[in-house]
Design a protein around this motif. Sequence first.
Motif, short mmCIF file in Angstrom:
data_model
loop_
_atom_site.label_atom_id
_atom_site.label_comp_id
_atom_site.label_asym_id
_atom_site.label_seq_id
_atom_site.Cartn_x
_atom_site.Cartn_y
_atom_site.Cartn_z
N TYR A 126 1.01 4.21 -2.61
CA TYR A 126 0.86 5.39 -2.67
C TYR A 126 2.30 6.31 -3.22
O TYR A 126 1.83 7.69 -2.95
CB TYR A 126 0.86 5.81 -0.90
N LYS A 127 3.19 6.14 -2.74
CA LYS A 127 4.24 6.67 -2.59
C LYS A 127 4.44 6.97 -4.43
O LYS A 127 5.56 8.26 -5.24
CB LYS A 127 5.42 5.96 -2.72
N GLN A 156 1.65 -0.99 0.04
CA GLN A 156 0.49 0.38 -0.18
C GLN A 156 0.90 1.39 -0.34
O GLN A 156 0.30 2.34 -0.90
CB GLN A 156 -0.68 0.09 1.34
N TYR A 157 2.29 0.94 0.90
CA TYR A 157 2.52 2.64 1.18
C TYR A 157 3.35 2.76 -0.05
O TYR A 157 3.42 4.04 -0.75
CB TYR A 157 3.87 2.63 2.12
#
Length: 139
Positions: free
Chosen positions: A74-75, A70-71
């Motif tokens: 998102y990045k 997820q991160y």
Amino acid sequence: MEAFKEIIDFFDDVPDIEIPKDLQEYLDEYLERYASEEWQEKISDIIRAKDENIKDIDNFVRTNKEVLDQYNKYKKTDEFKTSPANRLMEIMKNVCAINGYYEKFIPAMRKLSPLYNEYYEHMIKANDKFIKNYPEYIK
């Protein structure tokens, strides 16, 4: 004493950091929000967990794969790229690169503190393994 002098010289030579007003307000709000004793305990727990996780990076990735995915996603978004947190991170990366943080400060700290040097070596090994085994999480 030489390493201590190198650290003092490093700090003496670092110019004032220019932080745009909107980011300074964000930083002030963030620091105020997380200054409580409760948050300090949570942050200490996170630091302790990080120290344990660098010892077994594969287990960390397995345990946290969903969050890492997820991160990572998102990045890559414009929302992240223009976020105050990312903008501050980029400013600090540039300050570190321009002022010799990696070439002067870190080597001096490693000479000054055997514990820091050990920590640094563990971080390098974990990072190398992470990069090699999980390239999907690298920019």
